[in-house]
Design an enzyme around this catalytic site. Structure first.
Site, short mmCIF file in Angstrom:
data_model
loop_
_atom_site.label_atom_id
_atom_site.label_comp_id
_atom_site.label_asym_id
_atom_site.label_seq_id
_atom_site.Cartn_x
_atom_site.Cartn_y
_atom_site.Cartn_z
N CYS A 63 20.69 42.32 16.96
CA CYS A 63 20.90 42.83 18.00
C CYS A 63 20.33 44.09 18.24
CB CYS A 63 22.16 42.71 18.93
SG CYS A 63 22.55 43.44 20.28
N SER B 130 25.39 39.96 20.14
CA SER B 130 26.26 39.97 21.18
C SER B 130 26.11 38.50 21.78
CB SER B 130 25.68 40.82 22.26
OG SER B 130 24.14 40.51 22.72
N CYS C 224 14.24 43.55 22.16
CA CYS C 224 15.30 42.80 22.38
C CYS C 224 15.11 41.31 21.87
CB CYS C 224 15.70 42.93 24.02
SG CYS C 224 17.02 41.51 24.50
N HIS D 61 15.86 38.85 22.85
CA HIS D 61 15.61 37.57 23.80
C HIS D 61 14.13 37.54 23.97
CE1 HIS D 61 19.86 37.51 24.79
NE2 HIS D 61 19.66 36.43 25.59
#
Lengths: 275, 275
Positions: free
Chosen positions: B75, B13, B186, B188
């Site tokens: 993702c 994303s 995730c 991140h």
């Protein structure tokens, strides 16, 4: 002759703009509102000027296809970059939240030192500085990008210590000046108003654009042009599947909403292309 | 006969998937990578299954138009809802991050009690629970949506008290069980690994999917099918104007990247429509 029912069109990247809708419903209770939230592509705050402008044109094309009588850009990021382009393209009035908010802040300040908090996009645009200096060149502006406040508002963490800690971190440079007025330059921020007040202290005026934008809207609406009449039916449209929209919308709007319509992001683009 | 150069296609994303790219570059240094980050429409985490599926199909169409030899869905949110549909549509292998991450966590746990942290979309999908139970039905899973960790990572607030406070709030239910392994569900979250470790304590294993995903990728790559050779040129494409991408990419990738290409969100949709 039947009264022509043409709604006030309002768009936002997501749900924050409902703080403006809430004010419109309260202040202009006979008007019908068509709200579009671009929830499939939110947020606009961290995105580039070009992308926010493109999305804003597409959203406006959709609203125009539903015969709105005016377009309210209930998003600071979109207002900060798209208003001139939208005005050039539309044959109905276009109102953003920046100019009314700046005017209200210029009215509120005594010291002439104003703070602005908003998304990265809004702060980078310098839109509030420009609007404030157009009103009074002597006004001093200190702006701070506060990107974490948007997800904190969406999480509903309105009364937590961690939220006040994040706000303290962001407001540091503004309170050091000091400013006597802070513009809540993102439609999500009124949800965090109590936490912002707790950090900023009671002497600092907090300017929420919703009231000022609604006053500007009232001044351009011609009552003769038609409105929703006695029992206006408001309509809410989003670009993502609206499974969480309804619940979050109530946090921002403070009232239940009817059935939510969905148009896909592909359809939003289509309105613009086929225009 | 000239060696056919076909890159490994990777999409996310936004920029989080670069933590997977970093691992690919390290472990498969002869391979060429084509990365697409859908920065105009990020994040996927809070969006519906239907919208994330649509965007994933579009992103994959773009990668296929560039003749990639496989598609890595870097993702968690997209992996959690789109893998079966992408596999049905693609004639090249498709790898997500969920199955490799679940396998690594099942390997790491001693107590059989595993925690998963991720976006709202990933947690709502139940994808990790399903993958873990397919490996071992006796595994117990506790999942927590941690939406604020994404913007905290993007702000670069990796070593602040407020970040550890937010993590403590989110990890509460997992540490109460207790779990002995936490999947960083995730892309991140590896950026916040030190802060997560500080809260979770040294005994809890933190599983970062990037290594497991890269191992899975290695196992399906046929060396004969062509690769970048001795000096592969990696290529980075994003859907928003890449003015902040370069600087943020370095945080995730730990090395400089070349010129970044942009294709607009309208072009991304076009690849899918014209397929």
């Amino acid at each position: 002759m039947a009264l022509e029912r043409r709604p006030i069109g309002v768009f936002d990247s997501g749900i924050g703009g409902l703080t403006v809708v809430r004010e419109i419903l309260r202040e202009l209770p006979n008007e019908e509102v068509l709200f579009f939230g671009d929830t499939a592509r939110l947020p606009y705050g961290p995105k580039s000027k070009e992308t926010v402008l493109l999305f804003s044109m597409q959203n406006t094309s959709f609203l125009l296809s539903r015969n709105v009588r005016c377009v309210v850009v209930a998003c600071n990021t979109a207002s900060s970059v798209a208003i001139p382009a939208l005005r050039a393209e539309c044959d109905v009035p276009v109102i953003g939240v920046i100019e009314p908010g700046a005017a209200a802040a210029a009215e509120a300040t005594k010291s002439g030192s104003i703070g602005v908090i908003g998304t990265r996009g809004t702060v980078a645009s310098g839109a509030y500085e420009n609007a404030l200096r157009a009103i009074d060149r002597s006004i001093r502006v200190t702006a701070a990008a506060c990107p974490l406040l948007v997800p904190l508002a969406e999480e509903g963490w309105v009364d937590r210590q961690v939220t006040r800690d994040v706000i303290r971190e962001y407001l540091g440079p503004l309170l050091a000046k000091p400013v006597d007025t802070i513009i809540l330059g993102c439609t999500h921020f009124p949800v965090l108003k109590d936490a912002i007040r707790a950090v900023a202290g009671p002497e600092v005026a907090l300017v929420d654009n919703a009231a000022a934008t609604t006053a500007a809207l009232r001044s351009i609406l011609s009552p003769a042009a038609g409105c929703g009449g006695d029992s206006p039916v408001h309509h809410f449209v989003v670009s993502d599947v609206p499974h969480r929209f309804q619940e979050e919308a109530e946090l921002f709007l403070g009232r239940p909403i009817g059935e939510v319509e969905r148009i896909s992001p592909e359809q939003v683009e289509e309105y613009y292309r086929s225009q």
